[in-house]
Structure formats: structure tokens, C-alpha cells
Design a protein around this motif. Structure first.
Motif, PDB file in Angstrom:
ATOM      1  N   PHE A  63       0.673  -1.158   0.073  1.00 27.34           N
ATOM      2  CA  PHE A  63       0.073   0.192  -0.001  1.00 27.34           C
ATOM      3  C   PHE A  63       0.932   1.231   0.159  1.00 27.34           C
ATOM      4  CE2 PHE A  63      -2.312   3.527   2.211  1.00 27.34           C
ATOM      5  CZ  PHE A  63      -3.237   3.590   1.536  1.00 27.34           C
ATOM      6  N   TRP A 102       0.919   4.129  -2.785  1.00 31.51           N
ATOM      7  CA  TRP A 102       0.835   5.632  -2.466  1.00 31.51           C
ATOM      8  C   TRP A 102       1.862   6.372  -3.100  1.00 31.51           C
ATOM      9  CZ3 TRP A 102      -2.916   8.909  -1.275  1.00 31.51           C
ATOM     10  CH2 TRP A 102      -2.671  10.043  -0.786  1.00 31.51           C
ATOM     11  N   SER A 148       1.579   6.995  -6.736  1.00 32.70           N
ATOM     12  CA  SER A 148       0.588   7.708  -7.090  1.00 32.70           C
ATOM     13  C   SER A 148       0.728   9.230  -6.744  1.00 32.70           C
ATOM     14  CB  SER A 148      -0.987   7.295  -6.521  1.00 32.70           C
ATOM     15  OG  SER A 148      -0.846   7.396  -5.067  1.00 32.70           O
ATOM     16  N   LEU A 149       1.601   9.586  -5.747  1.00 34.67           N
ATOM     17  CA  LEU A 149       1.692  11.150  -5.504  1.00 34.67           C
ATOM     18  C   LEU A 149       1.830  11.777  -6.488  1.00 34.67           C
ATOM     19  CD1 LEU A 149       3.401  10.951  -2.006  1.00 34.67           C
ATOM     20  CD2 LEU A 149       1.016  11.589  -2.252  1.00 34.67           C
TER      21      LEU A 149
END
Length: 183
Positions: free
Chosen positions: A129, A133, A136-137
Motif C-alpha cells: 500500500f 501511495w 500515485s503522489l
């Protein structure tokens, strides 16, 4: 930014990936946030786009998940960097996995082995996860891509949790959305 690094930096690259190998519960991808911190934030050998592109390129190619490691090493220091990163990430975890799996197979019904196995599952999920994250930032931070990126992430999570659809189809949808300018 592919350049020849001094020997001390190559050794540092190798040793960092050697250490990360022992933390890569759930696969090498689970250590991507630390790789990013080291290669981008701490050393400045890569920028965010180069790091994310290396992972995307390796994940799109057929083969094992760990393919992104030599791509990162190659971007930092060419073929020698790719070898240093790959051997560093594979050597300790491979030796440890062989030893532990042989030991655990002989004691698979022991309470400590069962507890250890059950405890690793949430750790692996959390590390994966964190990697998702981090990757994707850059898209979420860009105002032009924020809504599309969030929609694509939400749809991918829903499809992953609700179906048994092969991940390649979600990659195809994401690549198509990106090619069309949606993300």
C-alpha cells in the motif's frame, strides 16, 4: 541521468539494496518507498519522473516483479549499476528464503511458525500500500491529473477487491487512460 559513479557510490548502491533485500517482505516492490528516498531525495541520482518511469516500464514488461530494480540501477550507473542493484536485492533475500523455507517446512505445524506466517500478511499488505501511495503522489499532486488519477486508483482498488480479474487488464486500462490524456 545515467552516469558512471565512483566506486564508493557503487558500493553504497549495492549495500543499500543488500539491506533493502532483508526488508522486502512481500517482494522488492514493498521497498520502493525507501528506494525512492535513497535514490531521489537523499542522493539525487534520479528525479521523481525517472523513478516512476523505471517502475512503470519494468511492471509493464513480462517477468518477475523485481525487474524494476536493475532498471533503477541502470538509470543511475549503467550496466554496472544494474548489476549492483540486482545482486544486492537478490542475494540476501534468496539465501535467507532458502534457509527459512527449509527450516519452516520441517516445523510447519509449530505454533511459532504459524504465528510468524500469519503476522507477515498484514506487513506485506501495508508495504505494498505504501508503494502504491508513493507511486500515485506525482499524479495526485498535478492539478490536471488529480481527478483522473484518483478515479483510476479507486476503480483499480474496487476491481482488485471485488473480482479475480488479472492485473494485466487494469494495467491496460491505466495505460490507455494515460495515452488518451485522462491521467
Amino acid at each position: 541521468m545515467m552516469s558512471t559513479l565512483p566506486l564508493a557510490d557503487l558500493v553504497d548502491l549495492f549495500l543499500r539494496f543488500l539491506m533493502l533485500s532483508l526488508l522486502s517482505i512481500g517482494g522488492a516492490m514493498s521497498t520502493a518507498p525507501e528506494m525512492h528516498r535513497f535514490l531521489v531525495a537523499e542522493r539525487g541520482w534520479l528525479d521523481d519522473a525517472e523513478f516512476t518511469t523505471a517502475i512503470a516500464l519494468a511492471q509493464a514488461a513480462p517477468g518477475p516483479n523485481v525487474l524494476f530494480v536493475p532498471v533503477l540501477g541502470f538509470q543511475v550507473a549503467g550496466v554496472v549499476g544494474a548489476a549492483a542493484a540486482l545482486v544486492g536485492i537478490l542475494l540476501p533475500s534468496t539465501l535467507l528464503s532458502l534457509g527459512v523455507s527449509r527450516w519452516g517446512a520441517q516445523r510447519r505445524d509449530a505454533p511459532v511458525v504459524r504465528a510468524f506466517t500469519a503476522g507477515l500478511a498484514p506487513v506485506s499488505v501495508g508495504l505494498v500500500f505504501a508503494t502504491g501511495w508513493l507511486l500515485s503522489l506525482p499524479f495526485i499532486a498535478a492539478p490536471d491529473h488529480r481527478l483522473g488519477a484518483l478515479a483510476l486508483i479507486a476503480a483499480t482498488m474496487a476491481v482488485t477487491l471485488k473480482t479475480r480479474l488479472a492485473p494485466i487488464w487494469m494495467i491496460v486500462v491505466g495505460a490507455t487512460a494515460g495515452a488518451l490524456g485522462g491521467v
